[in-house]
Design a protein around this motif. Sequence first.
Motif, PDB file in Angstrom:
ATOM      1  N   CYS A 181      -8.236   7.466   5.095  1.00 29.11           N
ATOM      2  CA  CYS A 181      -8.072   6.447   3.956  1.00 29.11           C
ATOM      3  C   CYS A 181      -8.405   5.097   4.186  1.00 29.11           C
ATOM      4  O   CYS A 181      -8.577   4.448   3.034  1.00 29.11           O
ATOM      5  CB  CYS A 181      -6.717   6.759   3.358  1.00 29.11           C
ATOM      6  N   GLY A 182      -8.519   4.798   5.353  1.00 28.09           N
ATOM      7  CA  GLY A 182      -8.912   3.324   5.430  1.00 28.09           C
ATOM      8  C   GLY A 182      -7.754   2.417   6.112  1.00 28.09           C
ATOM      9  O   GLY A 182      -8.004   1.321   6.432  1.00 28.09           O
ATOM     10  N   GLY A 183      -6.613   2.905   5.835  1.00 30.83           N
ATOM     11  CA  GLY A 183      -5.276   2.320   6.170  1.00 30.83           C
ATOM     12  C   GLY A 183      -5.137   2.512   7.791  1.00 30.83           C
ATOM     13  O   GLY A 183      -5.489   3.142   8.262  1.00 30.83           O
ATOM     14  N   ARG A 184      -4.083   1.904   8.095  1.00 32.26           N
ATOM     15  CA  ARG A 184      -3.724   1.998   9.520  1.00 32.26           C
ATOM     16  C   ARG A 184      -2.190   2.641   9.532  1.00 32.26           C
ATOM     17  O   ARG A 184      -1.339   2.414   8.747  1.00 32.26           O
ATOM     18  CB  ARG A 184      -3.763   0.343  10.306  1.00 32.26           C
ATOM     19  N   ARG A 238       0.909  -1.183   0.369  1.00 27.78           N
ATOM     20  CA  ARG A 238       0.031   0.026   0.077  1.00 27.78           C
ATOM     21  C   ARG A 238       0.931   1.350  -0.013  1.00 27.78           C
ATOM     22  O   ARG A 238       0.644   2.271  -0.751  1.00 27.78           O
ATOM     23  CB  ARG A 238      -0.855   0.054   1.005  1.00 27.78           C
ATOM     24  N   SER A 239       1.900   1.260   0.794  1.00 25.71           N
ATOM     25  CA  SER A 239       2.846   2.287   0.716  1.00 25.71           C
ATOM     26  C   SER A 239       3.672   2.584  -0.552  1.00 25.71           C
ATOM     27  O   SER A 239       3.516   3.777  -1.180  1.00 25.71           O
ATOM     28  CB  SER A 239       3.923   2.405   1.911  1.00 25.71           C
ATOM     29  N   VAL A 249      11.055   7.916   9.270  1.00 28.45           N
ATOM     30  CA  VAL A 249      10.997   6.467   8.609  1.00 28.45           C
ATOM     31  C   VAL A 249      10.134   6.284   7.238  1.00 28.45           C
ATOM     32  O   VAL A 249      10.491   5.621   6.629  1.00 28.45           O
ATOM     33  CB  VAL A 249      10.161   5.590   9.751  1.00 28.45           C
ATOM     34  N   SER A 289      11.577   4.877   3.817  1.00 33.75           N
ATOM     35  CA  SER A 289      10.790   3.986   2.684  1.00 33.75           C
ATOM     36  C   SER A 289      10.829   4.717   1.320  1.00 33.75           C
ATOM     37  O   SER A 289      11.081   3.570   0.421  1.00 33.75           O
ATOM     38  CB  SER A 289       9.268   3.763   3.113  1.00 33.75           C
ATOM     39  N   CYS A 337      -0.914   5.419   8.863  1.00 38.61           N
ATOM     40  CA  CYS A 337      -0.444   6.594   7.874  1.00 38.61           C
ATOM     41  C   CYS A 337       0.102   7.540   8.525  1.00 38.61           C
ATOM     42  O   CYS A 337      -0.170   8.104   9.691  1.00 38.61           O
ATOM     43  CB  CYS A 337      -1.526   6.953   7.216  1.00 38.61           C
ATOM     44  N   ILE A 349       3.083  10.262   0.503  1.00 43.11           N
ATOM     45  CA  ILE A 349       3.637   9.908   1.510  1.00 43.11           C
ATOM     46  C   ILE A 349       2.856   9.894   2.805  1.00 43.11           C
ATOM     47  O   ILE A 349       3.355   9.364   3.902  1.00 43.11           O
ATOM     48  CB  ILE A 349       5.100  10.544   1.567  1.00 43.11           C
ATOM     49  N   HIS A 352       0.281   8.807   3.229  1.00 40.87           N
ATOM     50  CA  HIS A 352      -0.512   7.661   3.344  1.00 40.87           C
ATOM     51  C   HIS A 352       0.549   6.181   3.275  1.00 40.87           C
ATOM     52  O   HIS A 352       0.213   5.280   3.014  1.00 40.87           O
ATOM     53  CB  HIS A 352      -1.538   7.400   2.362  1.00 40.87           C
ATOM     54  N   VAL A 353       1.731   6.443   3.461  1.00 39.52           N
ATOM     55  CA  VAL A 353       2.738   5.599   3.729  1.00 39.52           C
ATOM     56  C   VAL A 353       2.657   5.283   5.204  1.00 39.52           C
ATOM     57  O   VAL A 353       2.693   6.029   6.296  1.00 39.52           O
ATOM     58  CB  VAL A 353       4.242   5.928   3.492  1.00 39.52           C
ATOM     59  N   SER A 354       2.335   4.002   5.439  1.00 35.76           N
ATOM     60  CA  SER A 354       2.064   3.496   6.793  1.00 35.76           C
ATOM     61  C   SER A 354       3.411   3.404   7.808  1.00 35.76           C
ATOM     62  O   SER A 354       4.622   2.805   7.060  1.00 35.76           O
ATOM     63  CB  SER A 354       1.588   1.934   6.988  1.00 35.76           C
ATOM     64  N   VAL A 355       3.495   3.838   8.679  1.00 38.45           N
ATOM     65  CA  VAL A 355       4.687   3.677   9.697  1.00 38.45           C
ATOM     66  C   VAL A 355       4.375   2.845  10.669  1.00 38.45           C
ATOM     67  O   VAL A 355       5.280   2.765  11.691  1.00 38.45           O
ATOM     68  CB  VAL A 355       5.267   5.066  10.143  1.00 38.45           C
ATOM     69  N   ASP A 356       3.273   2.332  10.889  1.00 35.55           N
ATOM     70  CA  ASP A 356       2.952   1.253  12.187  1.00 35.55           C
ATOM     71  C   ASP A 356       1.833   0.726  11.595  1.00 35.55           C
ATOM     72  O   ASP A 356       0.572   1.043  11.537  1.00 35.55           O
ATOM     73  CB  ASP A 356       2.407   2.163  12.990  1.00 35.55           C
ATOM     74  N   ALA A 357       1.978  -0.788  11.183  1.00 34.83           N
ATOM     75  CA  ALA A 357       0.871  -1.457  10.360  1.00 34.83           C
ATOM     76  C   ALA A 357      -0.373  -1.704  11.342  1.00 34.83           C
ATOM     77  O   ALA A 357      -1.437  -2.091  10.874  1.00 34.83           O
ATOM     78  CB  ALA A 357       1.700  -2.854   9.898  1.00 34.83           C
TER      79      ALA A 357
END
Lengths: 402, 402
Positions: free
Chosen positions: B239-242, A307-308, B304, B308, B244, B225, B227-232
């Motif tokens: 956005c629905g992700g975790r 996703r990233s 971090v 990535s 971000c 960036i 919405h790049v996850s730094v903690d899954a």
Amino acid sequence: MSGPGRATPHASSKATVLDVIRAAGVISRVGLIGATGFTGATISTVVRRLIDEGLVVETGRAESTGGKRRVLLQLNHSARYAVGVHLDHAGNTYVLTNLGGAVVARILRPGVADPAAVVGQVADSVSALVEGVGIERELVLGVGVVSPGAPGADVEGLVGELRRAVGLPVAADNDATAAALGEHWSGGIGGTATSAALCMGTRLGAGLVIGGITYRGNGGDAGEIGHVSVDALGPVCWCGGRGCLEVMAGPAAVVAEAGEAPSLARELKGGSVAADFAAVARAARRGEAAALGLLERSARCVAVAARSLANLMDLEVLVLTGPGFAVAGSVYLPVIREELGRAVVGRGSGGVDVRLSRSASTAPAIGAAALVLQAELVPLTQGLRLPENLAAAEPAALAPGV
Amino acid sequence: MSGPGRATPHASSKATVLDVIRAAGVISRVGLIGATGFTGATISTVVRRLIDEGLVVETGRAESTGGKRRVLLQLNHSARYAVGVHLDHAGNTYVLTNLGGAVVARILRPGVADPAAVVGQVADSVSALVEGVGIERELVLGVGVVSPGAPGADVEGLVGELRRAVGLPVAADNDATAAALGEHWSGGIGGTATSAALCMGTRLGAGLVIGGITYRGNGGDAGEIGHVSVDALGPVCWCGGRGCLEVMAGPAAVVAEAGEAPSLARELKGGSVAADFAAVARAARRGEAAALGLLERSARCVAVAARSLANLMDLEVLVLTGPGFAVAGSVYLPVIREELGRAVVGRGSGGVDVRLSRSASTAPAIGAAALVLQAELVPLTQGLRLPENLAAAEPAALAPGV
């Protein structure tokens, strides 16, 4: 406004026309004028030269649209060949592809650690492929060699030795980048798509393809998704970072965890990470809960990193490929699809198309061959780099008749 | 093997030659032949046309190298201009740049929410810039407008209205992509560098520049960036992700946390995220531990995510820019430098050069103007897309005399 359509007649006109013909399958001269923006006179000259060199053949006429029926052109697929080699501890894959990138022969050999043995095995295998299919060696454009490591100084020595041993130009790259290129050539990904291949073999890497050209970054190390952090406070990776995907969820991490699970430890032979990972995947397919749990946990981490990647690159297509996904793709695909379907920001696009490769175990080798074919077929004007060590091969051998 | 050197004479030859002259500063006709690969006759024809159009001037002769001293050419910087507009809730920045991308006038205006008010303010400001500097309006190539949102359907309507109100071609993009382009044009990043700009304004975004061309991805949403996850396993983002980056460490997250700190809450006026973030940064500069702690925690997460990004793109340069880094860059720079210095995988490169922009607060507006200049100066053959809405502007106005 981009792509071959705007390239212009010069040294690269032959490559541009060849690439348009390859991508189109069959196309008329009038179609080539429209697709390239070249004048009719230029197309006429370039096509005549390509036919004289045997790279292109006329293949009948199009349906009439009122006027004269147009002569159709296509690649002469058997005019040239390339060898692709995927070196991996778990085993080496050799393919011979034709000018269109289709595999015409394949050999699997055991992995070897000693560089001298690698050179010998490659030289033997190239000869075996060429003689097995019964083509003339002069028709082979070169050999692409890919391995889990990124290209670097240690690879350059090997490339030089291989070139001497095989007597052909040699290109090298990492397996993830090659797999992405192989998917692009063999998987029907459109010429202008921004795509990535997640490649799982001994390592977990990503290859990026932008508009048909592999993207390598500043030093040839792009696509290191194994070092995307999925936990800023996670365990320390060998690279110095914390929570890297490789240390959290890569094949070696899955195998290490399996080794500590009583029900799984007996499956592992300790021969190679890839072989042990395949053993875990087989156990999961048999329904062993511990194996399935390990793979699903890995898949969730891979999905977060994917996703990233998708959010940074705004991908159209993500292909799961390489030997690891060949054996465990059925576990990873739904988890990655769910994550990318639910939580990617891109609004301009219709979401990311996540696919499992149809040739996951051979994609890196096909891509290795495509590295060589691309140097022949794709114009160098598109602003992204070809592998530098390929440029060091003799141009006459790479592009006969230019 | 890439870049303008392999482009060839055609519709884009003028743009290629102009871009080489821009990048070189001053260059002779012989230098142009070497840099472009064009023939002497082509260079002679193209340069004569550029001089006739007033885009290029002769500027003396080079030191003799034995033979005839060569005439040097440079851009006629005052031949054309472009307006760049950075719309942000915290305030709107307007710049007028010359053909070389240098800022010749700047206006700051309050942020406005109503689209009709935006159109009126832009039209007034463009007139004020042009009249203030005393140039003819015909010399302005167009207006670039950038905002924290990615380009999308809602922007297209605004672009159309602006085009009618201003009477000039209008290009739109997101501020992070524009900031990256602005840094490339004004910051001396080399033409072939793979660089990214981390842009912090109301949002946290990244703009990517590959070989001088902004990379936009499949749907124009590359560089997310935030919405790049730094903690899954982190908190759920809109956005629905975790986990971000935006929800963990973006300007709004920093401001929200500051609002809960008794010593900081009184600093916040609640006018805009960017203004409140600037208040936290001022408190940190005064030495307030709570403010400094908040920013340092944000910086570690940003670092971090930047790692990535660097591992995926194999970056040469990372520039911190935008209004947020203009006020808080001194806290973020060392943390990001440390992370990227310690833990980036790339072996082919010499590490990532992390810099704080010298024009962080105006980089998005400069980049907005560069969007317009680039359409004039950079050949479209390089395989990466220009904003589609710019292509919709009348070509005659964008490229007079082509």
